[in-house]
Design an enzyme around this catalytic site. Structure first.
Site, mmCIF file in Angstrom:
data_model
loop_
_atom_site.group_PDB
_atom_site.id
_atom_site.type_symbol
_atom_site.label_atom_id
_atom_site.label_comp_id
_atom_site.label_asym_id
_atom_site.label_seq_id
_atom_site.Cartn_x
_atom_site.Cartn_y
_atom_site.Cartn_z
ATOM 1 N N LYS A 31 0.867 -1.188 0.000
ATOM 2 C CA LYS A 31 0.000 0.000 0.000
ATOM 3 C C LYS A 31 0.899 1.231 0.000
ATOM 4 O O LYS A 31 1.791 1.342 0.844
ATOM 5 C CB LYS A 31 -0.896 -0.011 1.249
ATOM 6 C CG LYS A 31 -1.881 1.149 1.294
ATOM 7 C CD LYS A 31 -2.764 1.075 2.527
ATOM 8 C CE LYS A 31 -2.130 1.647 3.767
ATOM 9 N NZ LYS A 31 -1.770 3.068 3.688
ATOM 10 N N LYS A 59 -6.833 8.073 -0.054
ATOM 11 C CA LYS A 59 -8.008 8.471 0.746
ATOM 12 C C LYS A 59 -8.784 9.570 0.007
ATOM 13 O O LYS A 59 -8.992 10.676 0.499
ATOM 14 C CB LYS A 59 -7.597 8.930 2.138
ATOM 15 C CG LYS A 59 -7.050 7.777 2.968
ATOM 16 C CD LYS A 59 -7.040 8.049 4.435
ATOM 17 C CE LYS A 59 -6.526 6.859 5.201
ATOM 18 N NZ LYS A 59 -5.114 6.506 4.916
ATOM 19 N N PRO A 64 -17.241 14.300 -7.100
ATOM 20 C CA PRO A 64 -17.086 13.149 -7.993
ATOM 21 C C PRO A 64 -16.071 13.357 -9.122
ATOM 22 O O PRO A 64 -15.218 12.494 -9.355
ATOM 23 C CB PRO A 64 -18.503 12.937 -8.538
ATOM 24 C CG PRO A 64 -19.394 13.430 -7.447
ATOM 25 C CD PRO A 64 -18.675 14.605 -6.844
ATOM 26 N N SER A 114 -8.663 4.368 12.091
ATOM 27 C CA SER A 114 -8.190 3.569 13.219
ATOM 28 C C SER A 114 -7.654 4.436 14.364
ATOM 29 O O SER A 114 -7.544 3.976 15.496
ATOM 30 C CB SER A 114 -7.100 2.608 12.747
ATOM 31 O OG SER A 114 -6.098 3.312 12.040
ATOM 32 N N PRO A 166 -6.021 -1.684 9.102
ATOM 33 C CA PRO A 166 -4.754 -1.129 9.558
ATOM 34 C C PRO A 166 -4.772 -0.990 11.086
ATOM 35 O O PRO A 166 -5.829 -1.126 11.702
ATOM 36 C CB PRO A 166 -4.733 0.257 8.900
ATOM 37 C CG PRO A 166 -6.154 0.590 8.630
ATOM 38 C CD PRO A 166 -6.981 -0.655 8.699
ATOM 39 N N GLY A 167 -3.608 -0.726 11.642
ATOM 40 C CA GLY A 167 -3.550 -0.389 13.077
ATOM 41 C C GLY A 167 -2.734 -1.334 13.926
ATOM 42 O O GLY A 167 -2.342 -0.982 15.047
ATOM 43 N N ILE A 168 -2.445 -2.541 13.412
ATOM 44 C CA ILE A 168 -1.631 -3.462 14.215
ATOM 45 C C ILE A 168 -0.179 -2.974 14.180
ATOM 46 O O ILE A 168 0.320 -2.562 13.143
ATOM 47 C CB ILE A 168 -1.776 -4.912 13.696
ATOM 48 C CG1 ILE A 168 -3.173 -5.426 14.057
ATOM 49 C CG2 ILE A 168 -0.691 -5.830 14.267
ATOM 50 C CD1 ILE A 168 -3.491 -6.827 13.581
ATOM 51 N N GLY A 169 0.467 -2.998 15.334
ATOM 52 C CA GLY A 169 1.857 -2.516 15.410
ATOM 53 C C GLY A 169 1.881 -1.148 16.055
ATOM 54 O O GLY A 169 1.452 -0.989 17.201
ATOM 55 N N GLN A 171 0.061 1.503 15.974
ATOM 56 C CA GLN A 171 -1.165 2.073 16.551
ATOM 57 C C GLN A 171 -1.792 1.154 17.609
ATOM 58 O O GLN A 171 -2.894 1.409 18.087
ATOM 59 C CB GLN A 171 -2.199 2.343 15.447
ATOM 60 C CG GLN A 171 -1.769 3.335 14.391
ATOM 61 C CD GLN A 171 -2.878 3.527 13.340
ATOM 62 O OE1 GLN A 171 -3.976 3.985 13.634
ATOM 63 N NE2 GLN A 171 -2.587 3.162 12.111
HETATM 64 P P1 XMP Z 1 1.213 2.021 10.468
HETATM 65 O O1 XMP Z 1 2.597 2.555 10.365
HETATM 66 O O2 XMP Z 1 0.369 2.741 11.485
HETATM 67 O O3 XMP Z 1 0.595 2.328 9.024
HETATM 68 O O4 XMP Z 1 1.155 0.523 10.624
HETATM 69 C C1 XMP Z 1 -0.751 2.166 8.735
HETATM 70 C C2 XMP Z 1 -1.015 2.617 7.342
HETATM 71 O O5 XMP Z 1 -2.396 2.520 7.108
HETATM 72 C C3 XMP Z 1 -2.935 3.817 6.994
HETATM 73 N N1 XMP Z 1 -4.029 3.851 7.936
HETATM 74 C C4 XMP Z 1 -5.258 3.893 7.574
HETATM 75 N N2 XMP Z 1 -5.754 3.922 6.364
HETATM 76 N N3 XMP Z 1 -7.896 3.939 7.341
HETATM 77 C C5 XMP Z 1 -7.077 3.953 6.258
HETATM 78 O O6 XMP Z 1 -7.573 3.998 5.123
HETATM 79 C C6 XMP Z 1 -7.427 3.902 8.585
HETATM 80 O O7 XMP Z 1 -8.173 3.857 9.544
HETATM 81 C C7 XMP Z 1 -6.045 3.888 8.690
HETATM 82 N N4 XMP Z 1 -5.250 3.836 9.752
HETATM 83 C C8 XMP Z 1 -4.006 3.812 9.241
HETATM 84 C C9 XMP Z 1 -1.913 4.827 7.359
HETATM 85 O O8 XMP Z 1 -2.055 5.981 6.578
HETATM 86 C C10 XMP Z 1 -0.658 4.066 7.040
HETATM 87 O O9 XMP Z 1 -0.346 4.163 5.664
#
Ligand code: XMP
Length: 209
Positions: A31, A59, A64, A114, A166-169, A171
């Site tokens: 990503k 994001k 549109p 997240s 996302p969020g493991i690690g 966050q």
């Molecule tokens: P980390 O370093 O926190 O990176 O493991 C997480 C990656 O995911 C993205 N991120 C999100 N993207 N919704 C999203 O679309 C979310 O809730 C969210 N939380 C984290 C963040 O930008 C990074 O690239």
């Protein structure tokens, strides 16, 4: 098969390529987000896509027409999918899905972020976002591993839509998320470690994916 997705938020194209090559055998997709694309240029997506399919996490959150231009740039530069904010509403979601279809690409809609701020506004509407994303033809959703109770609700509402978490690690999201998710997105926990390949390999083992 559940996936491990590397969020490659480094700001140097060559460093990104080096990490991607090292972790390739342990991750399913890569990503990219603004930090890398704004630093290295949009061409980095094509280079990375030669290693693994690329999710363009722009994001997207605009009207549109503008959103369709952003999605088009992502797909013309080899993205296999894009991430759009769900709060933008049906018209933008539909338009991004229409562009994705032209390229055979996928669209993931963000339900609620997240991060803690995701609870301030987004949690209240995230189930409605699921509904709108489904109606618009989105392939999947982004949902938080940091709030398992919300993730469980989103899973229920999502039916067979794909969910990436996302969020493991960094966050401190819960590994329980893997029960409800089709893919786990990890950034700093992999790329900022001393040995990204080893971290990715370990994560797969811990998550049993
Ligand atoms: P980390 O370093 O926190 O990176 O493991 C997480 C990656 O995911 C993205 N991120 C999100 N993207 N919704 C999203 O679309 C979310 O809730 C969210 N939380 C984290 C963040 O930008 C990074 O690239």
């Amino acid at each position: 098969m559940k996936q491990l997705i590397l969020a490659l938020d480094v700001m140097d194209g060559e460093k990104a390529m080096e990490i991607a090559k090292k972790v390739a055998e342990h991750v399913d997709r890569i990503k990219v987000n603004y930090p890398l694309v704004l630093s290295a240029g949009v061409g980095i997506m094509k280079r990375l896509s030669e290693i693994k399919p690329v999710i363009a996490d722009f994001k997207i959150a605009d009207v549109p027409y503008t959103s369709s231009l952003i999605a088009r740039i992502a797909f013309e530069n080899s993205a296999e999918s894009v991430i759009v904010h769900g709060f933008v509403g049906s018209d933008t979601l539909r338009e991004v899905c229409r562009v994705a279809e032209e390229f055979g690409g996928k669209v993931y809609a963000v339900t609620e972020l997240s991060s803690p701020g995701g609870e301030e506004f987004m949690s209240a509407v995230s189930l409605k976002i699921v509904e709108k994303a489904k109606e618009a033809g989105c392939h999947g959703l982004i949902a938080p591993s940091t709030r398992i109770e919300r993730l469980r609700e989103i899973r229920k509402a999502a039916g067979d839509m794909e969910i990436l978490c996302p969020g493991i690690g960094a966050q401190k999201g819960s590994i329980e998320a893997v029960k409800y998710a089709d893919g786990i997105i990890v950034g700093r926990g992999i790329y900022a470690s001393g040995n990204p390949a080893e971290e990715a390999r370990k994560l797969r083992r811990v998550l049993k994916i």
